[in-house]
Design a protein around this motif. Structure first.
Motif, short mmCIF file in Angstrom:
data_model
loop_
_atom_site.label_atom_id
_atom_site.label_comp_id
_atom_site.label_asym_id
_atom_site.label_seq_id
_atom_site.Cartn_x
_atom_site.Cartn_y
_atom_site.Cartn_z
N SER A 143 0.92 -1.23 -0.11
CA SER A 143 0.05 -0.12 0.02
C SER A 143 0.77 1.30 -0.04
CB SER A 143 -0.97 -0.02 1.35
OG SER A 143 -1.82 -1.03 1.22
N SER A 144 2.23 1.10 -0.29
CA SER A 144 2.91 2.37 -0.40
C SER A 144 2.89 3.14 -1.74
CB SER A 144 4.38 2.20 -0.17
OG SER A 144 5.04 1.07 -1.14
N ILE A 145 2.31 2.31 -2.80
CA ILE A 145 2.14 2.71 -4.00
C ILE A 145 0.54 2.29 -4.40
CG2 ILE A 145 2.54 2.32 -6.71
CD1 ILE A 145 5.34 1.75 -5.81
N GLN A 146 -0.34 3.10 -4.79
CA GLN A 146 -1.53 3.13 -5.24
C GLN A 146 -1.68 2.04 -6.63
OE1 GLN A 146 -2.82 7.25 -6.44
NE2 GLN A 146 -3.16 6.58 -8.51
N HIS A 147 -2.74 1.45 -6.59
CA HIS A 147 -2.72 0.38 -7.83
C HIS A 147 -2.52 1.06 -9.11
CE1 HIS A 147 -4.26 -3.10 -9.82
NE2 HIS A 147 -4.77 -2.58 -10.75
N ILE A 148 -1.51 0.36 -9.91
CA ILE A 148 -1.28 0.50 -11.14
C ILE A 148 -1.63 -0.67 -12.23
CG2 ILE A 148 0.70 1.16 -12.83
CD1 ILE A 148 2.01 2.27 -10.36
N GLN A 149 -2.35 -0.08 -13.22
CA GLN A 149 -3.10 -1.03 -14.16
C GLN A 149 -2.11 -1.93 -14.78
OE1 GLN A 149 -6.33 0.22 -16.53
NE2 GLN A 149 -7.10 -1.81 -17.12
N PHE A 150 -0.90 -1.35 -15.09
CA PHE A 150 -0.08 -1.82 -16.16
C PHE A 150 1.46 -1.61 -15.77
CE2 PHE A 150 -3.39 -0.20 -18.72
CZ PHE A 150 -4.17 -1.43 -19.40
N PRO A 151 1.71 -2.46 -14.47
CA PRO A 151 2.84 -2.18 -14.00
C PRO A 151 4.27 -2.64 -14.69
CG PRO A 151 1.93 -4.16 -13.20
CD PRO A 151 0.92 -3.41 -13.82
N TYR A 183 11.42 17.24 -14.99
CA TYR A 183 10.20 17.93 -14.19
C TYR A 183 8.87 17.55 -14.99
CZ TYR A 183 12.62 20.80 -11.04
OH TYR A 183 13.52 21.29 -10.11
N PHE A 184 8.83 17.33 -16.11
CA PHE A 184 7.54 16.62 -16.87
C PHE A 184 7.51 15.06 -16.52
CE2 PHE A 184 6.50 13.60 -20.14
CZ PHE A 184 4.90 14.02 -20.26
N LEU A 185 8.75 14.37 -16.22
CA LEU A 185 8.57 13.14 -15.77
C LEU A 185 8.05 12.99 -14.48
CD1 LEU A 185 9.40 10.18 -16.62
CD2 LEU A 185 11.68 10.43 -15.94
N GLN A 186 8.69 13.77 -13.64
CA GLN A 186 8.17 13.77 -12.34
C GLN A 186 6.73 13.97 -12.27
OE1 GLN A 186 8.67 17.50 -9.80
NE2 GLN A 186 9.36 16.23 -8.26
N PHE A 187 6.01 14.82 -13.04
CA PHE A 187 4.59 15.09 -13.19
C PHE A 187 3.79 14.03 -13.62
CE2 PHE A 187 1.24 16.24 -16.32
CZ PHE A 187 0.29 16.78 -15.37
N MET A 188 4.51 13.41 -14.62
CA MET A 188 3.90 12.03 -15.26
C MET A 188 3.75 11.11 -14.41
SD MET A 188 4.94 10.03 -18.70
CE MET A 188 6.06 9.10 -17.93
N LEU A 189 4.66 10.85 -13.60
CA LEU A 189 4.66 9.72 -12.63
C LEU A 189 3.78 9.96 -11.49
CD1 LEU A 189 8.66 8.59 -12.77
CD2 LEU A 189 6.92 7.56 -13.70
N GLU A 190 3.99 11.24 -10.73
CA GLU A 190 2.92 11.71 -10.04
C GLU A 190 1.53 11.59 -10.35
OE1 GLU A 190 4.09 15.60 -8.63
OE2 GLU A 190 5.61 14.99 -7.55
N SER A 191 1.21 11.76 -11.51
CA SER A 191 -0.12 11.48 -12.08
C SER A 191 -0.65 9.96 -12.12
CB SER A 191 -0.07 12.15 -13.40
OG SER A 191 0.19 11.42 -14.32
N ILE A 192 0.33 9.09 -11.89
CA ILE A 192 -0.32 7.69 -11.86
C ILE A 192 0.23 7.14 -10.37
CG2 ILE A 192 -0.12 7.19 -14.54
CD1 ILE A 192 2.80 5.75 -13.88
N GLY A 193 0.51 8.10 -9.62
CA GLY A 193 0.49 7.81 -8.23
C GLY A 193 2.08 7.26 -7.88
N LEU A 194 3.18 7.67 -8.80
CA LEU A 194 4.59 7.08 -8.60
C LEU A 194 5.33 8.38 -7.92
CD1 LEU A 194 5.31 4.45 -11.16
CD2 LEU A 194 4.96 4.19 -8.61
N ASP A 195 5.04 9.26 -7.06
CA ASP A 195 5.89 10.43 -6.61
C ASP A 195 7.31 10.01 -6.01
OD1 ASP A 195 4.46 9.22 -4.58
OD2 ASP A 195 4.60 11.06 -3.41
#
Length: 214
Positions: A143-151, A183-195
Motif C-alpha cells: 500500500s505504499s504505491i496505489q494500484h497501477i493497471q499496467f506495472p 520535471y515533466f517526468l516527475q509530473f507524469m509519474l505523480e499523475s499515476i501515483g508514483l511520486d
C-alpha cells in the motif's frame, strides 16, 4: 596446465579490461585500436585476432558491464528488502545514478549506429523491466504505491525515459531541456501515483549533467 583456450580467454579479458579503462578515460570515439594495443602491451594483430573492429570491443565491454550491473542490482535488492516498494523504487534511482557514471563516461552516443543503440535498449529493458515491475507490485501489495493497471509497461516506460530520453545524446540534451524533461517526468509519474522523483534526486541529475558538459 594452461590450455590454448585459457590463453585465448586471458587475452580477450586483457583487451576488454584495457579498452574499458580507456573508454572511460578518453571516451569511445577518442580511443583508437592502437591506444588499446599500446596500453595492453600487445600488437594490433592480437586484437584483430579476437575482435573485427572497435565496435565489437565496445559491444563486448557493455555486455560484461550489463552482467555485472545485473549482479549488483540483485545484491542491492537483498540489502533493501526491508524497505517499502515506494522507498525501494526511490532508492533504486539513487543507486542507478551512482553506479552508471563511469558507464556513461565511456559513451558518446552520437558515435553509434541504430543497431548499437537498439542493442543497448534491449539489454537495459531485459535486465531492468522485471526488476522495476516487481518493486511496483511490491509497493501495491504493501500500500505504499496505489494500484497501477499496467506495472510492466510502466516499468518499461520509466527505463526508456530515464536512460535514453532524459539525458541521452539521441535527443537535444542542453541543461535546460533536461530540466524540463525531468520535471515533466516527475509530473507524469505523480499523475499515476508514483511520486518518486524528489527535489534532491532532481538536483543530483542536473548537477551531473552540468559536470558532464564541462
Amino acid at each position: 596446465m594452461v590450455t590454448r583456450k585459457d590463453k585465448s580467454q586471458a587475452m580477450i579479458d586483457k583487451i576488454l579490461v584495457t579498452a574499458s579503462h580507456l573508454f572511460v578515460q578518453k571516451g569511445y570515439e577518442k580511443t583508437s585500436m592502437q591506444d588499446i594495443a599500446q596500453t595492453a602491451g600487445i600488437s594490433k594483430g592480437a586484437i584483430y585476432h579476437h575482435f573485427q573492429s572497435k565496435s565489437d570491443i565496445i559491444f563486448a565491454v557493455l555486455k560484461q558491464r550489463y552482467q555485472l550491473m545485473e549482479d549488483d542490482l540483485t545484491n542491492w535488492l537483498k540489502t533493501t528488502e526491508h524497505l517499502t516498494g515506494k522507498e525501494q523504487l526511490k532508492a533504486i534511482f539513487q543507486f542507478s545514478l551512482e553506479s552508471q557514471g563511469a558507464y556513461r563516461n565511456m559513451l558518446d552516443e552520437e558515435s553509434f549506429d541504430a543497431e548499437f543503440m537498439l542493442t543497448m535498449m534491449r539489454y537495459n529493458l531485459r535486465i531492468g523491466t522485471p526488476l522495476i515491475a516487481d518493486i511496483i507490485k511490491k509497493g501495491m501489495n504493501d500500500s505504499s504505491i496505489q494500484h497501477i493497471q499496467f506495472p510492466d509497461e510502466v516499468a518499461e516506460a520509466i527505463l526508456l525515459l530515464t536512460n535514453f530520453w532524459l539525458e541521452g545524446s539521441m535527443f537535444e540534451n542542453s541543461t535546460e531541456r533536461i530540466a524540463d524533461r525531468i520535471y515533466f517526468l516527475q509530473f507524469m509519474l505523480e499523475s499515476i501515483g508514483l511520486d518518486i522523483f524528489d527535489e534532491t534526486l532532481i538536483k543530483q541529475i542536473l548537477h551531473r549533467q552540468i559536470v558532464k558538459k564541462k
